[in-house]
Design a protein around this motif. Structure first.
Motif, short mmCIF file in Angstrom:
data_model
loop_
_atom_site.label_atom_id
_atom_site.label_comp_id
_atom_site.label_asym_id
_atom_site.label_seq_id
_atom_site.Cartn_x
_atom_site.Cartn_y
_atom_site.Cartn_z
N LEU A 1 4.37 0.38 1.47
CA LEU A 1 5.50 0.68 0.60
C LEU A 1 6.10 2.05 0.87
CD1 LEU A 1 3.98 -0.70 -2.72
CD2 LEU A 1 5.66 -1.83 -1.24
N GLY A 2 5.27 2.97 1.33
CA GLY A 2 5.79 4.30 1.61
C GLY A 2 4.68 5.28 1.91
N GLU A 3 5.08 6.43 2.44
CA GLU A 3 4.16 7.53 2.73
C GLU A 3 4.62 8.76 1.95
OE1 GLU A 3 4.24 8.04 6.93
OE2 GLU A 3 3.40 6.06 7.37
N LEU B 1 0.83 -1.19 0.00
CA LEU B 1 0.00 0.00 0.00
C LEU B 1 0.87 1.25 0.00
CD1 LEU B 1 -2.55 -1.01 2.82
CD2 LEU B 1 -2.67 -1.54 0.37
N VAL B 2 0.39 2.28 -0.68
CA VAL B 2 1.03 3.60 -0.65
C VAL B 2 0.06 4.57 0.01
CG1 VAL B 2 1.87 5.54 -2.02
CG2 VAL B 2 2.44 3.19 -2.70
N GLU B 3 0.52 5.22 1.07
CA GLU B 3 -0.28 6.24 1.73
C GLU B 3 0.07 7.59 1.12
OE1 GLU B 3 -1.56 6.64 6.18
OE2 GLU B 3 0.29 7.80 5.95
N ASN B 4 -0.83 8.09 0.29
CA ASN B 4 -0.58 9.37 -0.38
C ASN B 4 -1.22 10.51 0.41
OD1 ASN B 4 0.60 10.79 -2.52
ND2 ASN B 4 -1.33 10.89 -3.64
N MET B 5 -0.62 11.70 0.32
CA MET B 5 -1.09 12.87 1.07
C MET B 5 -1.15 12.55 2.57
SD MET B 5 -4.17 14.12 -1.45
CE MET B 5 -4.26 13.45 -3.12
N SER B 6 -0.12 11.90 3.05
CA SER B 6 -0.11 11.41 4.43
C SER B 6 -0.10 12.53 5.46
CB SER B 6 1.09 10.48 4.65
OG SER B 6 2.30 11.18 4.41
N VAL B 7 0.69 13.58 5.19
CA VAL B 7 0.82 14.66 6.17
C VAL B 7 1.17 15.96 5.43
CG1 VAL B 7 3.27 14.19 6.58
CG2 VAL B 7 1.92 15.36 8.35
N PHE B 8 0.67 17.07 5.94
CA PHE B 8 1.02 18.38 5.39
C PHE B 8 1.97 19.07 6.36
CE2 PHE B 8 0.28 23.01 5.37
CZ PHE B 8 0.74 23.29 4.09
N CYS B 9 3.11 19.51 5.81
CA CYS B 9 4.09 20.22 6.61
C CYS B 9 4.10 21.69 6.18
CB CYS B 9 5.48 19.61 6.44
SG CYS B 9 6.76 20.38 7.46
N CYS B 10 3.77 22.59 7.10
CA CYS B 10 3.72 24.01 6.78
C CYS B 10 5.10 24.50 6.36
CB CYS B 10 3.24 24.81 8.00
SG CYS B 10 3.23 26.60 7.71
N PRO B 11 5.22 25.11 5.17
CA PRO B 11 6.53 25.57 4.70
C PRO B 11 7.07 26.74 5.50
CG PRO B 11 4.81 26.31 3.21
CD PRO B 11 4.15 25.38 4.19
N ILE C 1 11.36 7.07 -4.33
CA ILE C 1 12.51 6.17 -4.46
C ILE C 1 12.37 5.01 -3.46
CG2 ILE C 1 15.00 5.94 -4.17
CD1 ILE C 1 14.25 7.41 -6.70
N GLU C 2 11.95 5.32 -2.24
CA GLU C 2 11.74 4.28 -1.23
C GLU C 2 10.67 3.29 -1.67
OE1 GLU C 2 10.12 3.82 3.40
OE2 GLU C 2 10.32 5.79 2.48
N ILE C 3 9.60 3.80 -2.25
CA ILE C 3 8.53 2.92 -2.73
C ILE C 3 9.06 2.01 -3.83
CG2 ILE C 3 6.33 2.89 -3.98
CD1 ILE C 3 5.69 5.58 -2.52
N GLY D 1 -6.48 12.48 8.05
CA GLY D 1 -6.50 11.43 9.06
C GLY D 1 -5.12 10.83 9.28
N GLU D 2 -5.05 9.91 10.22
CA GLU D 2 -3.75 9.37 10.63
C GLU D 2 -3.86 7.89 10.92
OE1 GLU D 2 -0.19 10.58 13.82
OE2 GLU D 2 -2.20 11.50 13.93
N GLU D 3 -2.86 7.12 10.45
CA GLU D 3 -2.69 5.70 10.75
C GLU D 3 -3.75 4.79 10.12
OE1 GLU D 3 -2.31 5.17 14.93
OE2 GLU D 3 -0.38 6.22 15.05
N GLY D 4 -4.59 5.32 9.24
CA GLY D 4 -5.60 4.48 8.62
C GLY D 4 -5.00 3.43 7.70
N VAL D 5 -4.00 3.82 6.90
CA VAL D 5 -3.37 2.88 5.98
C VAL D 5 -2.59 1.83 6.76
CG1 VAL D 5 -1.64 2.66 4.15
CG2 VAL D 5 -3.28 4.54 4.09
#
Length: 321
Positions: free
Chosen positions: A272-274, A236-246, A305-307, A256-260
């Motif tokens: 496979l990756g986040e 599984l690939v968790e896309n849009m996992s977290v937003f980091c304020c620039p 690359i990790e995926i 949401g969090e930890e669903g995948v």
């Protein structure tokens, strides 16, 4: 124009009947499921044997795509979760990780995205065998319905024509030797997914989802569908996992969090990756400069690359080429 005429003539001429359904009505001359009102073991046995025969006729032998070692499908149960962006960047990352030939095939007949994301807008030619010649950019061979119709033109086809187009793209594209062919699937679990699972040998499926509960419900259906048709789920690939304020660096789990992670445990598959929610990924897709090539040293590119490393490892562990 030669490719355009060849493709559509083939689609119109070869449009097949809808694929057989797993639960189609069982009927043959001289056979009746009501022949034995007592439901004896003999009647049940004949019914079971007939069901197996119908299933066998309904599932054609899978073909190997010429010059392709491993077919990887990138899928999701729901649209809008970043599946095509993941497919594009995964293909580029696999080419870098394994230093090999990689192809990208857009299976979404109604909403092709690969031409824009890969910055390709020419029309493919056909070879002397009437096979489509893929276009290339960033070292990736590509084929898409979007190369054959104008970007703003809607494809309004019924199921048989769509299935004929899918078959044509799958089996009548002249690929140069590829270690991986990445299929960008349409959303859902419909005829296209079933037809591909019946037509060609597939090394495994990558399921893309956001952490949102609604998206996860559909992603689970997608994973279960591939298992039912004997295609391994690579992870599984968790896309849009977290937003980091620039500006301040604050992290917010918008979807949401930890669903995948929970779903991966329940399905017993790898994560496979986040991939973070980041504007550079969206901008790269929109302008035809995917983040893996445009910002090679960024954290976002590192996620893909990790995926790719894990996908390559999982395929190798399964004994694929």
């Amino acid at each position: 124009m030669a490719a355009f005429r060849c493709f559509f003539t083939s689609v119109l001429r070869r449009a097949p009947p809808p694929p057989r359904r797993f639960h189609q009505r069982l009927s043959t001359p001289g056979f009746s499921t009501h022949a034995d009102p007592l439901g004896t073991s003999g009647a049940k046995k004949r019914l079971s044997e007939h069901q197996k025969e119908v299933m066998k006729r309904g599932l054609p032998k899978r073909s190997k795509i010429s010059n392709v070692d491993n077919v990887i499908v990138v899928a999701s149960g729901k649209g809008g979760v970043g599946k095509s962006t993941t497919a594009v960047n995964l293909a580029l990352a696999l080419a870098e990780v394994d230093n090999c030939g990689v192809g990208l095939l857009d299976m979404d007949v109604f909403g092709p995205s690969i031409p824009r994301m890969m910055n390709l807008n020419a029309s493919p030619e056909v070879d002397r065998n009437q096979k489509l010649l893929p276009l290339s950019n960033y070292g990736i061979q590509c084929m898409s319905m979007g190369f054959l119709v104008e970007e703003k033109v809607a494809v309004v086809w019924r199921g048989p024509m769509v299935m004929s187009a899918v078959q044509r793209l799958l089996l009548h594209t002249a690929w140069d030797p590829l270690k991986y062919l990445v299929l960008d699937m349409p959303p859902g679990t419909g005829d296209t997914q079933l037809s591909i699972s019946q037509l060609v040998e597939v090394a495994g499926a990558v399921i893309v989802s956001t952490p949102q509960d609604i998206a996860l419900l559909d992603a689970r259906r997608g994973a279960e569908m591939f298992r039912k048709v004997s295609i391994p789920v690579l992870g599984l690939v968790e896309n849009m996992s977290v937003f980091c304020c620039p500006n301040c660096g604050h992290q917010e789990h918008i979807f949401g969090e930890e669903g995948v992670q929970k779903m991966a445990q329940e399905l017993d598959v790898d994560i496979l990756g986040e991939v973070p929610l980041n504007s550079s990924i969206r901008q790269g897709a929109d302008c035809g400069k995917p983040v893996v090539v445009s910002q090679r040293n960024s954290p976002q590119a590192a996620s893909y690359i990790e995926i790719a490393v894990k996908v390559s490892r999982n395929i190798a562990n399964m004994g694929a080429k």
